[in-house]
Design an enzyme around this catalytic site. Structure first.
Site, PDB file in Angstrom:
ATOM      1  N   ASN A  94       5.336   3.674  17.500  1.00 56.84           N
ATOM      2  CA  ASN A  94       4.431   5.101  17.564  1.00 56.84           C
ATOM      3  C   ASN A  94       3.458   5.734  17.852  1.00 56.84           C
ATOM      4  O   ASN A  94       2.156   5.624  17.268  1.00 56.84           O
ATOM      5  CB  ASN A  94       5.343   5.165  16.309  1.00 56.84           C
ATOM      6  CG  ASN A  94       4.439   7.008  15.921  1.00 56.84           C
ATOM      7  OD1 ASN A  94       4.513   7.912  16.254  1.00 56.84           O
ATOM      8  ND2 ASN A  94       4.985   6.713  14.120  1.00 56.84           N
ATOM      9  N   LYS A 100       1.354   2.923  15.645  1.00 58.38           N
ATOM     10  CA  LYS A 100       1.839   2.473  15.154  1.00 58.38           C
ATOM     11  C   LYS A 100       3.093   1.652  15.830  1.00 58.38           C
ATOM     12  O   LYS A 100       3.469   2.272  16.414  1.00 58.38           O
ATOM     13  CB  LYS A 100       2.746   2.840  13.819  1.00 58.38           C
ATOM     14  CG  LYS A 100       0.969   3.826  12.522  1.00 58.38           C
ATOM     15  CD  LYS A 100       1.757   4.653  11.336  1.00 58.38           C
ATOM     16  CE  LYS A 100       0.692   5.096  10.669  1.00 58.38           C
ATOM     17  NZ  LYS A 100       1.761   6.045  10.226  1.00 58.38           N
ATOM     18  N   ARG A 106       8.913   6.685  19.966  1.00 60.54           N
ATOM     19  CA  ARG A 106       9.130   7.689  19.259  1.00 60.54           C
ATOM     20  C   ARG A 106       8.560   8.699  20.123  1.00 60.54           C
ATOM     21  O   ARG A 106       7.318   8.956  20.125  1.00 60.54           O
ATOM     22  CB  ARG A 106       8.342   7.843  17.524  1.00 60.54           C
ATOM     23  CG  ARG A 106       8.540   9.180  17.012  1.00 60.54           C
ATOM     24  CD  ARG A 106       7.253   9.505  15.823  1.00 60.54           C
ATOM     25  NE  ARG A 106       8.290  10.473  15.407  1.00 60.54           N
ATOM     26  CZ  ARG A 106       8.126  10.839  13.227  1.00 60.54           C
ATOM     27  NH1 ARG A 106       7.551   8.874  13.571  1.00 60.54           N
ATOM     28  NH2 ARG A 106       9.040  10.596  12.928  1.00 60.54           N
ATOM     29  N   HIS A 161      11.446  16.129  12.740  1.00 59.77           N
ATOM     30  CA  HIS A 161      11.443  15.597  11.875  1.00 59.77           C
ATOM     31  C   HIS A 161      13.033  14.696  12.091  1.00 59.77           C
ATOM     32  O   HIS A 161      13.703  13.790  10.962  1.00 59.77           O
ATOM     33  CB  HIS A 161      10.931  15.570  10.416  1.00 59.77           C
ATOM     34  CG  HIS A 161       9.662  16.058   9.975  1.00 59.77           C
ATOM     35  ND1 HIS A 161       9.362  16.992   8.943  1.00 59.77           N
ATOM     36  CD2 HIS A 161       8.752  14.782  10.437  1.00 59.77           C
ATOM     37  CE1 HIS A 161       8.522  16.689   8.883  1.00 59.77           C
ATOM     38  NE2 HIS A 161       7.652  15.401   9.660  1.00 59.77           N
ATOM     39  N   ARG A 171      -0.730  22.247   6.818  1.00 55.56           N
ATOM     40  CA  ARG A 171      -0.569  23.859   7.554  1.00 55.56           C
ATOM     41  C   ARG A 171      -0.485  24.755   6.748  1.00 55.56           C
ATOM     42  O   ARG A 171       0.495  23.915   5.780  1.00 55.56           O
ATOM     43  CB  ARG A 171       0.884  23.153   8.382  1.00 55.56           C
ATOM     44  CG  ARG A 171       0.262  22.162   9.806  1.00 55.56           C
ATOM     45  CD  ARG A 171       1.472  21.659  10.130  1.00 55.56           C
ATOM     46  NE  ARG A 171       1.673  19.807  10.233  1.00 55.56           N
ATOM     47  CZ  ARG A 171       2.194  18.956  10.289  1.00 55.56           C
ATOM     48  NH1 ARG A 171       3.441  19.644  10.945  1.00 55.56           N
ATOM     49  NH2 ARG A 171       2.123  17.693  10.449  1.00 55.56           N
ATOM     50  N   ARG A 226      -1.944  13.492  -4.462  1.00 57.51           N
ATOM     51  CA  ARG A 226      -2.513  12.768  -5.458  1.00 57.51           C
ATOM     52  C   ARG A 226      -3.460  13.050  -6.187  1.00 57.51           C
ATOM     53  O   ARG A 226      -3.045  13.127  -7.574  1.00 57.51           O
ATOM     54  CB  ARG A 226      -2.398  11.501  -5.089  1.00 57.51           C
ATOM     55  CG  ARG A 226      -0.689  10.875  -4.963  1.00 57.51           C
ATOM     56  CD  ARG A 226      -0.867   9.557  -4.454  1.00 57.51           C
ATOM     57  NE  ARG A 226      -1.166   9.889  -2.595  1.00 57.51           N
ATOM     58  CZ  ARG A 226      -1.162   9.108  -1.700  1.00 57.51           C
ATOM     59  NH1 ARG A 226      -1.171   7.485  -1.802  1.00 57.51           N
ATOM     60  NH2 ARG A 226      -1.629   9.338  -0.601  1.00 57.51           N
ATOM     61  N   GLU A 285       9.726  10.558  -1.789  1.00 58.09           N
ATOM     62  CA  GLU A 285      10.072   9.438  -2.268  1.00 58.09           C
ATOM     63  C   GLU A 285       8.685   8.601  -3.459  1.00 58.09           C
ATOM     64  O   GLU A 285       9.461   8.039  -4.094  1.00 58.09           O
ATOM     65  CB  GLU A 285       9.059   8.488  -1.435  1.00 58.09           C
ATOM     66  CG  GLU A 285      10.487   8.448  -0.242  1.00 58.09           C
ATOM     67  CD  GLU A 285       9.795   7.358   1.274  1.00 58.09           C
ATOM     68  OE1 GLU A 285       9.455   6.364   0.818  1.00 58.09           O
ATOM     69  OE2 GLU A 285      10.648   7.864   2.321  1.00 58.09           O
ATOM     70  N   GLU A 341      12.489   5.941   9.831  1.00 55.79           N
ATOM     71  CA  GLU A 341      12.028   5.765  11.258  1.00 55.79           C
ATOM     72  C   GLU A 341      11.989   4.931  12.029  1.00 55.79           C
ATOM     73  O   GLU A 341      12.502   5.188  12.971  1.00 55.79           O
ATOM     74  CB  GLU A 341      11.280   6.981  10.995  1.00 55.79           C
ATOM     75  CG  GLU A 341      11.015   8.087  10.466  1.00 55.79           C
ATOM     76  CD  GLU A 341      10.143   9.040   9.905  1.00 55.79           C
ATOM     77  OE1 GLU A 341       8.945   9.447   9.301  1.00 55.79           O
ATOM     78  OE2 GLU A 341       9.794  10.743  10.952  1.00 55.79           O
TER      79      GLU A 341
HETATM   80  P1  ADP Z   1       3.557  11.588   7.087  1.00 51.88           P
HETATM   81  O1  ADP Z   1       4.076  12.386   7.210  1.00 51.88           O
HETATM   82  O2  ADP Z   1       1.689  11.208   7.465  1.00 51.88           O
HETATM   83  O3  ADP Z   1       4.387  10.468   7.586  1.00 51.88           O
HETATM   84  P2  ADP Z   1       3.833  10.142   4.377  1.00 51.88           P
HETATM   85  O4  ADP Z   1       5.209  10.594   4.308  1.00 51.88           O
HETATM   86  O5  ADP Z   1       3.579   8.950   4.529  1.00 51.88           O
HETATM   87  O6  ADP Z   1       3.327  10.939   5.530  1.00 51.88           O
HETATM   88  O7  ADP Z   1       3.612  11.522   3.170  1.00 51.88           O
HETATM   89  C1  ADP Z   1       2.260  11.346   2.845  1.00 51.88           C
HETATM   90  C2  ADP Z   1       1.820  12.439   2.258  1.00 51.88           C
HETATM   91  O8  ADP Z   1       2.627  11.394   0.873  1.00 51.88           O
HETATM   92  C3  ADP Z   1       0.631  11.950   0.898  1.00 51.88           C
HETATM   93  O9  ADP Z   1      -0.072  13.552   1.794  1.00 51.88           O
HETATM   94  C4  ADP Z   1       0.949  12.328  -0.357  1.00 51.88           C
HETATM   95  O10 ADP Z   1       0.475  13.717  -0.321  1.00 51.88           O
HETATM   96  C5  ADP Z   1       1.828  11.964  -0.193  1.00 51.88           C
HETATM   97  N1  ADP Z   1       2.360  10.794  -1.556  1.00 51.88           N
HETATM   98  C6  ADP Z   1       2.018   9.516  -1.195  1.00 51.88           C
HETATM   99  N2  ADP Z   1       2.710   9.025  -2.397  1.00 51.88           N
HETATM  100  C7  ADP Z   1       2.558  10.359  -3.413  1.00 51.88           C
HETATM  101  C8  ADP Z   1       2.977  10.323  -4.835  1.00 51.88           C
HETATM  102  N3  ADP Z   1       2.558   8.728  -5.813  1.00 51.88           N
HETATM  103  N4  ADP Z   1       2.416  10.695  -5.352  1.00 51.88           N
HETATM  104  C9  ADP Z   1       2.817  12.294  -4.915  1.00 51.88           C
HETATM  105  N5  ADP Z   1       2.366  11.988  -3.666  1.00 51.88           N
HETATM  106  C10 ADP Z   1       2.768  11.187  -3.246  1.00 51.88           C
END
Ligand code: ADP
Length: 408
Positions: free
Chosen positions: A10, A17, A101, A189, A250, A294, A343, A392
Protein backbone atom coordinates in the site's frame (compact mmCIF):
# COMPACT_ATOMS: atom_id res chain seq x y z
CA UNK A 1 3.00 -21.02 -8.93
CA UNK A 2 6.56 -19.89 -8.22
CA UNK A 3 6.22 -19.40 -4.48
CA UNK A 4 3.45 -19.67 -1.95
CA UNK A 5 3.49 -16.22 -0.37
CA UNK A 6 1.62 -13.06 -1.30
CA UNK A 7 3.14 -9.64 -0.73
CA UNK A 8 0.68 -6.77 -0.29
CA UNK A 9 1.82 -3.21 -0.85
CA UNK A 10 0.00 0.00 0.00
CA UNK A 11 2.17 2.82 -1.32
CA UNK A 12 0.77 6.18 -0.18
CA UNK A 13 1.82 9.82 -0.15
CA UNK A 14 3.59 9.77 3.23
CA UNK A 15 4.07 6.08 3.90
CA UNK A 16 4.38 2.71 2.23
CA UNK A 17 3.06 -0.31 4.09
CA UNK A 18 3.71 -3.92 3.19
CA UNK A 19 2.55 -7.29 4.51
CA UNK A 20 3.50 -10.83 3.53
CA UNK A 21 0.92 -13.61 3.81
CA UNK A 22 1.04 -17.34 3.36
CA UNK A 23 -1.26 -18.26 0.45
CA UNK A 24 -4.45 -19.38 2.19
CA UNK A 25 -6.31 -22.59 1.58
CA UNK A 26 -9.61 -21.79 -0.17
CA UNK A 27 -11.61 -22.88 2.88
CA UNK A 28 -9.65 -20.78 5.38
CA UNK A 29 -12.16 -18.78 7.42
CA UNK A 30 -9.82 -17.16 9.95
CA UNK A 31 -7.79 -14.11 8.99
CA UNK A 32 -4.13 -15.06 9.54
CA UNK A 33 -1.46 -12.81 11.00
CA UNK A 34 0.95 -11.78 8.24
CA UNK A 35 4.37 -13.42 8.38
CA UNK A 36 5.97 -9.99 8.02
CA UNK A 37 4.85 -6.39 8.21
CA UNK A 38 6.98 -3.51 7.00
CA UNK A 39 6.50 0.22 6.81
CA UNK A 40 8.40 3.15 5.42
CA UNK A 41 7.18 6.57 6.48
CA UNK A 42 8.58 9.91 5.53
CA UNK A 43 7.75 13.59 5.81
CA UNK A 44 7.68 13.64 9.63
CA UNK A 45 11.29 14.87 9.80
CA UNK A 46 12.32 16.83 6.67
CA UNK A 47 14.71 14.54 4.83
CA UNK A 48 14.39 11.42 6.93
CA UNK A 49 12.42 8.22 6.52
CA UNK A 50 11.58 5.69 9.21
CA UNK A 51 11.76 2.01 8.37
CA UNK A 52 9.98 -0.43 10.70
CA UNK A 53 9.55 -4.20 10.36
CA UNK A 54 7.85 -6.77 12.59
CA UNK A 55 7.58 -10.47 11.98
CA UNK A 56 5.01 -12.99 13.15
CA UNK A 57 7.75 -14.42 15.41
CA UNK A 58 8.02 -11.08 17.17
CA UNK A 59 11.31 -9.86 15.68
CA UNK A 60 11.38 -6.12 15.13
CA UNK A 61 13.65 -3.80 13.21
CA UNK A 62 13.71 0.00 13.20
CA UNK A 63 15.99 2.26 11.19
CA UNK A 64 16.12 5.92 10.28
CA UNK A 65 17.23 6.61 6.72
CA UNK A 66 18.22 9.71 4.84
CA UNK A 67 15.63 10.23 2.13
CA UNK A 68 15.72 12.29 -1.03
CA UNK A 69 12.86 10.67 -2.95
CA UNK A 70 9.85 9.02 -1.34
CA UNK A 71 9.91 5.25 -1.94
CA UNK A 72 13.65 5.28 -2.73
CA UNK A 73 14.20 2.93 0.21
CA UNK A 74 11.57 0.41 -0.82
CA UNK A 75 14.28 -2.04 -1.84
CA UNK A 76 15.87 -1.73 1.62
CA UNK A 77 12.50 -2.52 3.18
CA UNK A 78 11.81 -5.54 0.98
CA UNK A 79 15.29 -7.02 1.41
CA UNK A 80 14.40 -7.51 5.10
CA UNK A 81 12.02 -10.24 3.86
CA UNK A 82 14.87 -12.52 2.79
CA UNK A 83 17.92 -11.18 4.63
CA UNK A 84 18.96 -10.36 8.18
CA UNK A 85 17.20 -10.92 11.48
CA UNK A 86 13.67 -10.34 10.11
CA UNK A 87 14.11 -12.88 7.29
CA UNK A 88 10.91 -14.87 6.71
CA UNK A 89 11.52 -16.32 3.22
CA UNK A 90 14.56 -17.87 1.52
CA UNK A 91 14.51 -15.72 -1.58
CA UNK A 92 12.28 -13.36 -3.61
CA UNK A 93 11.24 -16.44 -5.62
CA UNK A 94 9.06 -17.51 -2.69
CA UNK A 95 6.70 -14.64 -3.50
CA UNK A 96 3.88 -15.83 -5.78
CA UNK A 97 2.43 -12.38 -6.47
CA UNK A 98 2.31 -8.79 -5.27
CA UNK A 99 -1.04 -7.16 -4.64
CA UNK A 100 -1.12 -3.37 -4.84
CA UNK A 101 -3.77 -1.20 -3.35
CA UNK A 102 -4.69 1.34 -6.04
CA UNK A 103 -7.00 4.09 -4.89
CA UNK A 104 -8.63 5.10 -8.17
CA UNK A 105 -9.65 2.72 -10.93
CA UNK A 106 -12.16 5.15 -12.46
CA UNK A 107 -14.90 3.62 -14.58
CA UNK A 108 -12.46 1.10 -16.02
CA UNK A 109 -12.09 -1.47 -13.29
CA UNK A 110 -14.93 -3.21 -11.51
CA UNK A 111 -12.58 -5.88 -10.17
CA UNK A 112 -8.92 -6.60 -9.48
CA UNK A 113 -6.71 -7.13 -12.53
CA UNK A 114 -3.19 -8.33 -13.34
CA UNK A 115 -0.93 -5.33 -13.90
CA UNK A 116 -0.12 -4.76 -17.58
CA UNK A 117 1.28 -1.79 -19.50
CA UNK A 118 -2.31 -0.71 -20.23
CA UNK A 119 -3.34 -0.95 -16.58
CA UNK A 120 -0.38 1.22 -15.58
CA UNK A 121 -1.27 3.76 -18.24
CA UNK A 122 -4.83 4.01 -16.97
CA UNK A 123 -3.69 4.37 -13.34
CA UNK A 124 -1.45 7.21 -14.56
CA UNK A 125 -4.27 8.81 -16.57
CA UNK A 126 -6.49 8.75 -13.49
CA UNK A 127 -3.90 10.69 -11.45
CA UNK A 128 -5.82 14.00 -11.73
CA UNK A 129 -8.71 12.29 -9.89
CA UNK A 130 -6.47 11.04 -7.07
CA UNK A 131 -3.38 13.27 -7.20
CA UNK A 132 -1.84 12.20 -3.91
CA UNK A 133 -2.56 8.48 -4.27
CA UNK A 134 -2.48 7.14 -7.83
CA UNK A 135 1.05 8.39 -8.68
CA UNK A 136 2.39 6.83 -5.46
CA UNK A 137 0.53 3.56 -6.18
CA UNK A 138 2.00 3.49 -9.68
CA UNK A 139 5.50 4.22 -8.43
CA UNK A 140 5.17 1.26 -6.03
CA UNK A 141 4.19 -1.00 -8.94
CA UNK A 142 7.11 0.20 -11.08
CA UNK A 143 9.67 -0.29 -8.31
CA UNK A 144 8.38 -3.80 -7.59
CA UNK A 145 8.57 -4.66 -11.28
CA UNK A 146 12.29 -3.96 -11.23
CA UNK A 147 12.89 -5.62 -7.86
CA UNK A 148 10.85 -8.79 -8.42
CA UNK A 149 11.20 -9.45 -12.11
CA UNK A 150 8.70 -12.03 -13.42
CA UNK A 151 6.58 -11.93 -10.27
CA UNK A 152 2.92 -11.29 -11.22
CA UNK A 153 1.50 -8.05 -9.87
CA UNK A 154 -2.16 -7.40 -9.23
CA UNK A 155 -3.95 -4.05 -8.92
CA UNK A 156 -6.77 -4.01 -6.35
CA UNK A 157 -8.89 -0.87 -6.61
CA UNK A 158 -10.59 1.05 -3.80
CA UNK A 159 -13.26 2.18 -6.24
CA UNK A 160 -14.06 -1.25 -7.72
CA UNK A 161 -16.70 -2.28 -5.18
CA UNK A 162 -18.85 0.74 -6.05
CA UNK A 163 -18.77 0.45 -9.85
CA UNK A 164 -22.20 -1.21 -9.98
CA UNK A 165 -23.91 1.69 -8.22
CA UNK A 166 -27.02 2.55 -10.22
CA UNK A 167 -26.73 5.67 -12.39
CA UNK A 168 -29.26 7.45 -10.19
CA UNK A 169 -26.79 7.22 -7.29
CA UNK A 170 -23.61 7.58 -9.34
CA UNK A 171 -24.42 10.64 -11.48
CA UNK A 172 -24.21 14.25 -10.29
CA UNK A 173 -27.16 16.40 -11.18
CA UNK A 174 -25.01 18.74 -13.30
CA UNK A 175 -25.05 18.63 -17.12
CA UNK A 176 -25.72 15.12 -18.42
CA UNK A 177 -22.42 15.22 -20.36
CA UNK A 178 -20.42 15.29 -17.10
CA UNK A 179 -20.73 11.55 -16.54
CA UNK A 180 -19.27 10.73 -19.97
CA UNK A 181 -16.26 12.87 -19.02
CA UNK A 182 -15.80 10.90 -15.82
CA UNK A 183 -17.33 13.61 -13.61
CA UNK A 184 -19.43 11.25 -11.50
CA UNK A 185 -19.47 9.60 -8.11
CA UNK A 186 -16.99 6.74 -7.66
CA UNK A 187 -16.84 6.05 -3.94
CA UNK A 188 -13.77 4.81 -2.04
CA UNK A 189 -12.76 2.48 0.83
CA UNK A 190 -14.27 -0.26 -1.35
CA UNK A 191 -11.78 -2.93 -0.26
CA UNK A 192 -12.81 -2.34 3.35
CA UNK A 193 -16.59 -2.06 2.71
CA UNK A 194 -16.50 -5.28 0.69
CA UNK A 195 -14.45 -7.17 3.27
CA UNK A 196 -16.65 -6.18 6.24
CA UNK A 197 -19.84 -6.92 4.28
CA UNK A 198 -18.63 -10.49 3.64
CA UNK A 199 -17.48 -10.86 7.21
CA UNK A 200 -20.85 -9.57 8.48
CA UNK A 201 -22.67 -12.26 6.48
CA UNK A 202 -20.30 -14.84 7.98
CA UNK A 203 -20.93 -13.60 11.54
CA UNK A 204 -24.68 -13.42 10.99
CA UNK A 205 -24.62 -16.89 9.40
CA UNK A 206 -26.62 -15.51 6.50
CA UNK A 207 -26.11 -15.45 2.76
CA UNK A 208 -24.75 -12.06 1.68
CA UNK A 209 -27.19 -12.21 -1.24
CA UNK A 210 -30.08 -11.93 1.24
CA UNK A 211 -28.73 -8.98 3.21
CA UNK A 212 -29.14 -5.21 3.24
CA UNK A 213 -26.19 -3.77 5.16
CA UNK A 214 -24.87 -0.33 6.03
CA UNK A 215 -21.12 -0.44 6.49
CA UNK A 216 -19.54 2.51 8.34
CA UNK A 217 -15.80 2.90 7.66
CA UNK A 218 -14.78 5.51 10.24
CA UNK A 219 -11.02 6.17 10.26
CA UNK A 220 -9.11 9.33 9.38
CA UNK A 221 -11.19 9.20 6.22
CA UNK A 222 -14.83 8.23 6.76
CA UNK A 223 -17.43 6.76 4.41
CA UNK A 224 -20.59 4.68 4.43
CA UNK A 225 -21.77 2.11 1.92
CA UNK A 226 -25.27 0.77 1.37
CA UNK A 227 -24.66 -2.87 0.47
CA UNK A 228 -27.51 -4.77 -1.16
CA UNK A 229 -27.01 -8.42 -2.09
CA UNK A 230 -23.23 -7.96 -1.82
CA UNK A 231 -23.08 -4.88 -4.05
CA UNK A 232 -22.63 -1.24 -3.13
CA UNK A 233 -25.77 0.60 -4.24
CA UNK A 234 -24.89 3.91 -2.63
CA UNK A 235 -21.95 5.40 -0.78
CA UNK A 236 -21.09 8.73 0.78
CA UNK A 237 -17.78 9.52 -0.93
CA UNK A 238 -18.08 10.66 -4.50
CA UNK A 239 -15.89 12.02 -7.28
CA UNK A 240 -13.18 12.40 -4.64
CA UNK A 241 -12.80 11.16 -1.05
CA UNK A 242 -13.94 14.61 0.11
CA UNK A 243 -17.69 14.10 -0.26
CA UNK A 244 -19.99 12.83 2.45
CA UNK A 245 -19.24 12.47 6.15
CA UNK A 246 -17.29 14.88 8.31
CA UNK A 247 -13.80 13.40 8.77
CA UNK A 248 -10.58 13.94 10.75
CA UNK A 249 -9.39 16.94 8.75
CA UNK A 250 -11.73 16.80 5.72
CA UNK A 251 -14.97 18.72 5.63
CA UNK A 252 -17.17 16.18 3.86
CA UNK A 253 -20.16 17.57 1.94
CA UNK A 254 -20.74 21.32 1.85
CA UNK A 255 -22.93 23.66 -0.14
CA UNK A 256 -21.00 24.07 -3.44
CA UNK A 257 -22.11 27.71 -3.34
CA UNK A 258 -19.73 28.12 -0.40
CA UNK A 259 -16.80 27.25 -2.66
CA UNK A 260 -17.92 29.82 -5.25
CA UNK A 261 -18.09 32.37 -2.44
CA UNK A 262 -14.59 31.51 -1.18
CA UNK A 263 -13.17 31.84 -4.70
CA UNK A 264 -15.01 35.06 -5.57
CA UNK A 265 -15.34 36.99 -2.33
CA UNK A 266 -12.53 35.70 -0.13
CA UNK A 267 -9.91 35.53 -2.89
CA UNK A 268 -9.05 31.85 -2.35
CA UNK A 269 -6.98 30.08 -4.98
CA UNK A 270 -7.87 26.52 -5.99
CA UNK A 271 -4.91 25.26 -3.95
CA UNK A 272 -6.12 27.12 -0.87
CA UNK A 273 -9.60 25.64 -1.24
CA UNK A 274 -7.98 22.20 -1.53
CA UNK A 275 -5.87 22.85 1.56
CA UNK A 276 -8.71 24.15 3.74
CA UNK A 277 -11.21 21.43 2.79
CA UNK A 278 -8.79 18.50 2.95
CA UNK A 279 -6.45 19.49 5.77
CA UNK A 280 -7.95 22.21 7.95
CA UNK A 281 -11.57 21.14 8.29
CA UNK A 282 -13.53 18.31 9.90
CA UNK A 283 -12.83 17.42 13.54
CA UNK A 284 -9.60 19.42 13.41
CA UNK A 285 -11.13 22.51 11.83
CA UNK A 286 -14.05 22.75 14.26
CA UNK A 287 -12.23 21.76 17.47
CA UNK A 288 -9.04 23.68 16.68
CA UNK A 289 -7.31 20.86 18.59
CA UNK A 290 -6.80 17.67 16.63
CA UNK A 291 -8.14 15.40 13.92
CA UNK A 292 -7.82 12.46 16.32
CA UNK A 293 -11.04 11.54 18.07
CA UNK A 294 -9.15 10.24 21.11
CA UNK A 295 -7.73 13.71 21.77
CA UNK A 296 -11.17 15.25 21.37
CA UNK A 297 -12.73 12.77 23.78
CA UNK A 298 -10.14 13.71 26.43
CA UNK A 299 -10.81 17.41 25.80
CA UNK A 300 -14.59 16.88 25.97
CA UNK A 301 -14.15 15.25 29.37
CA UNK A 302 -12.45 18.50 30.47
CA UNK A 303 -15.39 20.54 29.16
CA UNK A 304 -13.77 21.79 25.92
CA UNK A 305 -16.72 23.34 24.06
CA UNK A 306 -15.31 23.24 20.53
CA UNK A 307 -14.23 19.61 20.92
CA UNK A 308 -17.80 18.81 21.99
CA UNK A 309 -19.23 20.73 19.02
CA UNK A 310 -16.90 18.90 16.60
CA UNK A 311 -18.00 15.56 18.03
CA UNK A 312 -21.70 16.48 17.94
CA UNK A 313 -21.36 17.57 14.29
CA UNK A 314 -19.52 14.34 13.43
CA UNK A 315 -22.37 12.31 14.94
CA UNK A 316 -25.08 14.49 13.37
CA UNK A 317 -23.62 14.01 9.90
CA UNK A 318 -23.05 10.32 10.46
CA UNK A 319 -26.68 9.88 11.51
CA UNK A 320 -28.07 11.85 8.58
CA UNK A 321 -25.98 9.95 6.04
CA UNK A 322 -27.00 6.63 7.59
CA UNK A 323 -30.55 7.84 6.95
CA UNK A 324 -29.66 8.33 3.29
CA UNK A 325 -28.15 4.82 3.02
CA UNK A 326 -31.21 3.40 4.76
CA UNK A 327 -33.46 5.00 2.14
CA UNK A 328 -31.31 3.50 -0.65
CA UNK A 329 -31.72 0.03 0.87
CA UNK A 330 -35.37 0.25 1.85
CA UNK A 331 -34.63 -1.71 5.02
CA UNK A 332 -31.77 -2.92 7.16
CA UNK A 333 -30.45 -6.36 8.13
CA UNK A 334 -27.21 -5.21 9.73
CA UNK A 335 -25.23 -2.11 10.68
CA UNK A 336 -21.45 -2.51 10.70
CA UNK A 337 -18.79 -0.28 12.28
CA UNK A 338 -15.16 -0.55 11.16
CA UNK A 339 -11.75 1.26 10.96
CA UNK A 340 -10.01 3.21 13.76
CA UNK A 341 -13.03 5.07 15.17
CA UNK A 342 -15.58 2.43 14.16
CA UNK A 343 -13.65 -0.38 15.87
CA UNK A 344 -12.82 1.43 19.09
CA UNK A 345 -15.34 4.05 20.10
CA UNK A 346 -18.37 2.90 22.17
CA UNK A 347 -19.59 6.48 22.42
CA UNK A 348 -19.75 6.68 18.62
CA UNK A 349 -21.65 3.35 18.45
CA UNK A 350 -24.12 4.52 21.07
CA UNK A 351 -24.70 8.05 19.79
CA UNK A 352 -25.05 6.83 16.20
CA UNK A 353 -27.65 4.24 17.14
CA UNK A 354 -29.70 6.73 19.16
CA UNK A 355 -31.04 7.89 15.79
CA UNK A 356 -32.20 4.35 15.02
CA UNK A 357 -34.16 3.76 18.23
CA UNK A 358 -37.40 4.27 16.28
CA UNK A 359 -36.46 1.11 14.34
CA UNK A 360 -35.95 -0.68 17.65
CA UNK A 361 -32.18 -0.85 17.18
CA UNK A 362 -30.90 -1.28 20.74
CA UNK A 363 -27.32 -1.75 21.93
CA UNK A 364 -25.98 -3.74 24.87
CA UNK A 365 -25.71 -1.63 28.02
CA UNK A 366 -22.05 -2.42 28.60
CA UNK A 367 -19.82 -1.99 25.56
CA UNK A 368 -16.07 -2.48 25.56
CA UNK A 369 -13.97 -2.54 22.39
CA UNK A 370 -11.84 -5.63 21.89
CA UNK A 371 -9.60 -7.37 19.38
CA UNK A 372 -12.33 -9.72 18.19
CA UNK A 373 -15.15 -8.94 15.78
CA UNK A 374 -18.36 -8.77 17.79
CA UNK A 375 -22.10 -8.12 17.86
CA UNK A 376 -23.04 -5.21 20.12
CA UNK A 377 -26.85 -5.17 19.86
CA UNK A 378 -28.98 -6.04 22.88
CA UNK A 379 -31.13 -9.18 22.80
CA UNK A 380 -34.38 -8.30 21.05
CA UNK A 381 -32.83 -5.51 18.91
CA UNK A 382 -34.60 -5.44 15.54
CA UNK A 383 -31.29 -5.14 13.68
CA UNK A 384 -27.87 -6.65 14.49
CA UNK A 385 -25.06 -4.14 15.00
CA UNK A 386 -21.55 -5.46 14.40
CA UNK A 387 -18.05 -4.19 15.10
CA UNK A 388 -15.69 -5.73 12.55
CA UNK A 389 -11.96 -5.17 12.32
CA UNK A 390 -11.23 -4.27 8.74
CA UNK A 391 -8.55 -6.41 7.06
CA UNK A 392 -7.74 -4.52 3.89
CA UNK A 393 -4.32 -6.11 3.42
CA UNK A 394 -5.69 -9.60 3.86
CA UNK A 395 -8.52 -8.77 1.46
CA UNK A 396 -5.94 -7.65 -1.13
CA UNK A 397 -3.99 -10.90 -0.63
CA UNK A 398 -7.16 -12.90 -1.26
CA UNK A 399 -7.89 -10.88 -4.40
CA UNK A 400 -4.42 -11.82 -5.64
CA UNK A 401 -5.18 -15.50 -5.16
CA UNK A 402 -8.39 -15.10 -7.17
CA UNK A 403 -6.64 -13.22 -9.99
CA UNK A 404 -3.74 -15.70 -10.06
CA UNK A 405 -6.25 -18.54 -10.47
CA UNK A 406 -7.65 -16.85 -13.58
CA UNK A 407 -4.13 -16.47 -15.00
CA UNK A 408 -3.16 -20.12 -14.44
P1 ADP B 1 -6.77 5.50 8.42
O1 ADP B 1 -8.08 6.03 7.92
O2 ADP B 1 -5.65 6.46 8.25
O3 ADP B 1 -6.47 4.08 8.00
P2 ADP B 1 -7.52 4.43 11.01
O4 ADP B 1 -8.57 3.55 10.44
O5 ADP B 1 -6.39 3.77 11.73
O6 ADP B 1 -6.94 5.46 9.99
O7 ADP B 1 -8.26 5.43 12.01
C1 ADP B 1 -7.53 6.42 12.68
C2 ADP B 1 -8.45 7.18 13.60
O8 ADP B 1 -9.12 6.26 14.48
C3 ADP B 1 -7.69 8.09 14.54
O9 ADP B 1 -7.51 9.35 13.99
C4 ADP B 1 -8.58 8.16 15.75
O10 ADP B 1 -9.44 9.27 15.59
C5 ADP B 1 -9.43 6.92 15.68
N1 ADP B 1 -9.19 6.02 16.81
C6 ADP B 1 -8.25 5.07 16.93
N2 ADP B 1 -8.34 4.46 18.14
C7 ADP B 1 -9.39 5.05 18.78
C8 ADP B 1 -10.00 4.89 20.05
N3 ADP B 1 -9.55 3.99 20.94
N4 ADP B 1 -11.06 5.67 20.36
C9 ADP B 1 -11.52 6.59 19.48
N5 ADP B 1 -10.97 6.79 18.28
C10 ADP B 1 -9.94 6.05 17.93
Amino acid sequence: MAGDRILVLNAGSSSCKGALYQVPSPSAAVVPEPLWRGQLSWGRQGNQADLAVTTQQGTTLKRTLAVAQPLEHLEELLVTLWQGETQVIDSPDDIAAVGHRVVHGGQHYCQSVPVTAEVKQIIAELAPLAPTHNPANLRGIEILETLLTNCPQVAVFDTAFHTQMPAAAAYYPGPYEWAAKGLRRYGFHGISHQYVAHRAAQLLERDLDDLRLITCHLGNGCSLAAVHRGHSVNTTMGFTPLEGLMMGSRSGSLDPGLLIYLLRQEGYTADQVDQVLNRQSGLLGISGLSSDLRTLQEAMAQGHGRAQLAFDMFIHRLQTHIGAMLASLGGLDGLVFTAGIGEHSPVVWRRTCEALQFLNVVLEADLTPGDEDMAIQAPGSAVPVLVIHTQEEWAIARECVTVLATMA
